[in-house]
Design a protein around this motif. Structure first.
Motif, PDB file in Angstrom:
ATOM      1  N   ALA A  77       0.816  -1.211   0.000  1.00 37.48           N
ATOM      2  CA  ALA A  77       0.000   0.000   0.000  1.00 37.48           C
ATOM      3  C   ALA A  77       0.852   1.264   0.000  1.00 37.48           C
ATOM      4  N   THR A  78       2.097   1.159   0.480  1.00 39.46           N
ATOM      5  CA  THR A  78       3.001   2.296   0.503  1.00 39.46           C
ATOM      6  C   THR A  78       4.435   1.783   0.426  1.00 39.46           C
ATOM      7  N   ASN A  79       5.398   2.682   0.327  1.00 39.64           N
ATOM      8  CA  ASN A  79       6.778   2.217   0.172  1.00 39.64           C
ATOM      9  C   ASN A  79       7.383   1.781   1.506  1.00 39.64           C
ATOM     10  N   ALA A  80       8.573   1.205   1.434  1.00 40.72           N
ATOM     11  CA  ALA A  80       9.176   0.571   2.607  1.00 40.72           C
ATOM     12  C   ALA A  80       9.419   1.545   3.749  1.00 40.72           C
ATOM     13  N   SER A  81       9.753   2.789   3.448  1.00 41.90           N
ATOM     14  CA  SER A  81      10.048   3.755   4.514  1.00 41.90           C
ATOM     15  C   SER A  81       8.807   4.197   5.267  1.00 41.90           C
ATOM     16  N   LYS A  82       7.627   3.897   4.702  1.00 43.86           N
ATOM     17  CA  LYS A  82       6.373   4.335   5.320  1.00 43.86           C
ATOM     18  C   LYS A  82       5.481   3.163   5.725  1.00 43.86           C
ATOM     19  N   ARG A  83       5.984   1.958   5.642  1.00 44.14           N
ATOM     20  CA  ARG A  83       5.171   0.767   5.844  1.00 44.14           C
ATOM     21  C   ARG A  83       4.850   0.529   7.316  1.00 44.14           C
ATOM     22  N   LEU A  84       3.939  -0.378   7.544  1.00 45.02           N
ATOM     23  CA  LEU A  84       3.598  -0.848   8.882  1.00 45.02           C
ATOM     24  C   LEU A  84       4.374  -2.116   9.179  1.00 45.02           C
ATOM     25  N   TYR A  85       5.167  -2.100  10.231  1.00 43.88           N
ATOM     26  CA  TYR A  85       5.826  -3.313  10.704  1.00 43.88           C
ATOM     27  C   TYR A  85       4.835  -4.063  11.594  1.00 43.88           C
ATOM     28  N   GLY A  86       4.634  -5.325  11.279  1.00 40.64           N
ATOM     29  CA  GLY A  86       3.622  -6.119  11.971  1.00 40.64           C
ATOM     30  C   GLY A  86       2.400  -6.367  11.108  1.00 40.64           C
ATOM     31  N   ILE A  87       2.520  -6.147   9.784  1.00 42.85           N
ATOM     32  CA  ILE A  87       1.397  -6.410   8.884  1.00 42.85           C
ATOM     33  C   ILE A  87       0.964  -7.877   8.977  1.00 42.85           C
ATOM     34  N   GLY A  88       1.935  -8.790   8.943  1.00 41.78           N
ATOM     35  CA  GLY A  88       1.605 -10.207   9.037  1.00 41.78           C
ATOM     36  C   GLY A  88       0.870 -10.537  10.324  1.00 41.78           C
ATOM     37  N   ARG A  89       1.310  -9.950  11.423  1.00 44.96           N
ATOM     38  CA  ARG A  89       0.657 -10.165  12.719  1.00 44.96           C
ATOM     39  C   ARG A  89      -0.782  -9.657  12.676  1.00 44.96           C
ATOM     40  N   PHE A  90      -0.968  -8.470  12.113  1.00 46.74           N
ATOM     41  CA  PHE A  90      -2.315  -7.887  12.045  1.00 46.74           C
ATOM     42  C   PHE A  90      -3.226  -8.751  11.182  1.00 46.74           C
ATOM     43  N   GLN A  91      -2.747  -9.171  10.011  1.00 45.45           N
ATOM     44  CA  GLN A  91      -3.594  -9.946   9.111  1.00 45.45           C
ATOM     45  C   GLN A  91      -3.922 -11.323   9.678  1.00 45.45           C
ATOM     46  N   LYS A  92      -2.961 -11.932  10.349  1.00 43.06           N
ATOM     47  CA  LYS A  92      -3.220 -13.226  10.987  1.00 43.06           C
ATOM     48  C   LYS A  92      -4.313 -13.089  12.035  1.00 43.06           C
ATOM     49  N   LEU A  93      -4.283 -11.997  12.779  1.00 41.93           N
ATOM     50  CA  LEU A  93      -5.283 -11.751  13.812  1.00 41.93           C
ATOM     51  C   LEU A  93      -6.674 -11.588  13.187  1.00 41.93           C
ATOM     52  N   ILE A  94      -6.755 -10.827  12.092  1.00 42.76           N
ATOM     53  CA  ILE A  94      -8.046 -10.620  11.435  1.00 42.76           C
ATOM     54  C   ILE A  94      -8.560 -11.930  10.838  1.00 42.76           C
ATOM     55  N   ARG A  95      -7.669 -12.730  10.273  1.00 46.32           N
ATOM     56  CA  ARG A  95      -8.092 -14.025   9.719  1.00 46.32           C
ATOM     57  C   ARG A  95      -8.715 -14.913  10.790  1.00 46.32           C
ATOM     58  N   LYS A  96      -8.205 -14.822  11.994  1.00 42.67           N
ATOM     59  CA  LYS A  96      -8.693 -15.671  13.080  1.00 42.67           C
ATOM     60  C   LYS A  96      -9.901 -15.085  13.798  1.00 42.67           C
ATOM     61  N   HIS A  97      -9.863 -13.777  14.084  1.00 47.71           N
ATOM     62  CA  HIS A  97     -10.880 -13.168  14.941  1.00 47.71           C
ATOM     63  C   HIS A  97     -11.898 -12.324  14.185  1.00 47.71           C
ATOM     64  N   GLY A  98     -11.564 -11.913  12.971  1.00 52.57           N
ATOM     65  CA  GLY A  98     -12.514 -11.189  12.146  1.00 52.57           C
ATOM     66  C   GLY A  98     -12.688  -9.724  12.512  1.00 52.57           C
ATOM     67  N   ALA A  99     -13.378  -9.018  11.647  1.00 54.75           N
ATOM     68  CA  ALA A  99     -13.812  -7.631  11.818  1.00 54.75           C
ATOM     69  C   ALA A  99     -14.741  -7.362  10.654  1.00 54.75           C
ATOM     70  N   GLU A 100     -15.500  -6.288  10.721  1.00 53.34           N
ATOM     71  CA  GLU A 100     -16.398  -5.953   9.611  1.00 53.34           C
ATOM     72  C   GLU A 100     -15.856  -4.827   8.738  1.00 53.34           C
ATOM     73  N   LEU A 101     -14.996  -3.979   9.295  1.00 50.68           N
ATOM     74  CA  LEU A 101     -14.486  -2.838   8.539  1.00 50.68           C
ATOM     75  C   LEU A 101     -13.199  -2.352   9.195  1.00 50.68           C
ATOM     76  N   ILE A 102     -12.189  -2.040   8.368  1.00 51.21           N
ATOM     77  CA  ILE A 102     -10.927  -1.484   8.858  1.00 51.21           C
ATOM     78  C   ILE A 102     -10.700  -0.156   8.154  1.00 51.21           C
ATOM     79  N   LEU A 103     -10.401   0.893   8.918  1.00 48.80           N
ATOM     80  CA  LEU A 103     -10.190   2.235   8.383  1.00 48.80           C
ATOM     81  C   LEU A 103      -8.759   2.677   8.647  1.00 48.80           C
ATOM     82  N   HIS A 104      -8.136   3.340   7.668  1.00 51.58           N
ATOM     83  CA  HIS A 104      -6.779   3.840   7.856  1.00 51.58           C
ATOM     84  C   HIS A 104      -6.582   5.142   7.096  1.00 51.58           C
ATOM     85  N   GLY A 105      -5.451   5.779   7.322  1.00 57.84           N
ATOM     86  CA  GLY A 105      -5.043   6.979   6.611  1.00 57.84           C
ATOM     87  C   GLY A 105      -3.653   6.782   6.035  1.00 57.84           C
TER      88      GLY A 105
END
Length: 312
Positions: A202-230
């Motif tokens: 979604a953005t370049n390496a200098s602006k990325r989120l560290y922990g993307i894999g952790r976040f996505q694994k959590l959503i795959r397991k626990h779910g959500a209906e909507l995620i908002l970001h800037g």
């Protein structure tokens, strides 16, 4: 589409970058702020229209949302005067129980800035348990409004010059998992707010989120209906796989004050109309902002986000 009287209207905007900058001392610039100040002078101040922020805000308030979600970067260099100015601006936006804020990387621009923002904007970052934020360990927080659970996650942290990355920690993931489970069991529509986009590419390496894999694994397991970001200053819709093969929309937004004719899309906000019940939620989604070179505010696009529907 038919909406019941329980339909919930949620407005989302981000990356306000309130200006103009207050007077800056040489001492305040003796840090990462010197690069940010140069960037402000050469680029950001030329591409932001603060009158546009006022017009977008007026349109948003006229839409009478039940709640407003603000996903970070209220300020530029996290100067004390900026943080106070942002507090006053938040008070003009609406009562704290109807406006939820998470911090962005500019709000945590230098060490200690995040804690100062959390103190100044505490009323807008306090969950229903009444515990005020005291820095990154206070997140996520939970607010329940009607049938909607609003969960504020912090990805903000101070970084080195020329870096604007974020971080989603193991400790925060553990707390978020419990909140997602509890609110699912309560039959609520779960909205997760975070500044950095939790998707790869979604953005370049200098602006990325560290922990993307952790976040996505959590959503795959626990779910959500909507995620908002800037953070990206772009109107985007991505998706993350949720439990049982369902996908969760991840929605970004242009910077609220981005002027027409600049390199990034002009400013707008997202308006969601949420209706339905667990297992049958419906989300009507529209972007409202600049529609022409005259700065006219109107609907830019609209879509249905239910299921695997796509939006642009």
């Amino acid at each position: 589409m038919f909406y019941t009287r329980n339909m919930f209207r949620l407005a989302h905007f981000s990356d306000i970058h309130l200006g103009p900058l207050p007077a800056v001392t040489y001492r305040e610039l003796a840090s990462k702020r010197i690069t940010g100040y140069i960037n402000w002078r050469r680029n950001r101040r030329l591409n932001l229209d603060h009158g546009l922020i006022d017009r977008i805000t007026d349109d948003m308030l006229e839409a009478a949302p039940d709640h407003i979600a603000l996903t970070g970067d209220l300020v530029n260099l996290a100067l004390d005067k900026e943080i106070e100015m942002a507090r006053l601006w938040l008070e003009s936006l609406g009562p704290a129980d109807r406006v939820s804020v998470v911090p962005g990387n500019h709000d945590a621009y230098v060490p200690g800035a995040l804690a100062r923002c959390c103190r100044a904007w505490a009323a807008y970052m306090t969950g229903d348990d009444g515990t005020p934020p005291k820095g990154k360990d206070a997140f996520p927080y939970l607010r329940v409004r009607d049938q909607v659970a609003i969960i504020g996650v912090s990805s903000a942290r101070a970084t080195a010059p020329f870096m604007a990355s974020g971080h989603f920690s193991k400790a925060q993931a553990k707390r978020l998992a419990k909140m997602l489970d509890a609110t699912r069991e309560a039959g609520l529509f779960r909205v997760v707010m975070i500044h950095h986009p939790p998707v790869r590419g979604a953005t370049n390496a200098s602006k990325r989120l560290y922990g993307i894999g952790r976040f996505q694994k959590l959503i795959r397991k626990h779910g959500a209906e909507l995620i908002l970001h800037g953070h990206t200053h772009k109107p985007t819709v991505h998706r993350i796989d949720g439990p049982s093969g369902a996908s969760v929309p991840v929605v970004g937004v242009a910077a609220a004050g981005q002027s027409h004719g600049s390199a990034k899309p002009p400013g707008h906000y997202n308006l969601f109309e949420i209706d339905g019940k667990p297992g049958a939620w419906e989300i009507r989604f529209s972007r409202r902002g600049v529609t022409d070179g005259n700065g006219t505010i109107g609907e830019v696009s609209g879509a249905l986000l239910t299921g695997d529907a796509q939006a642009g």
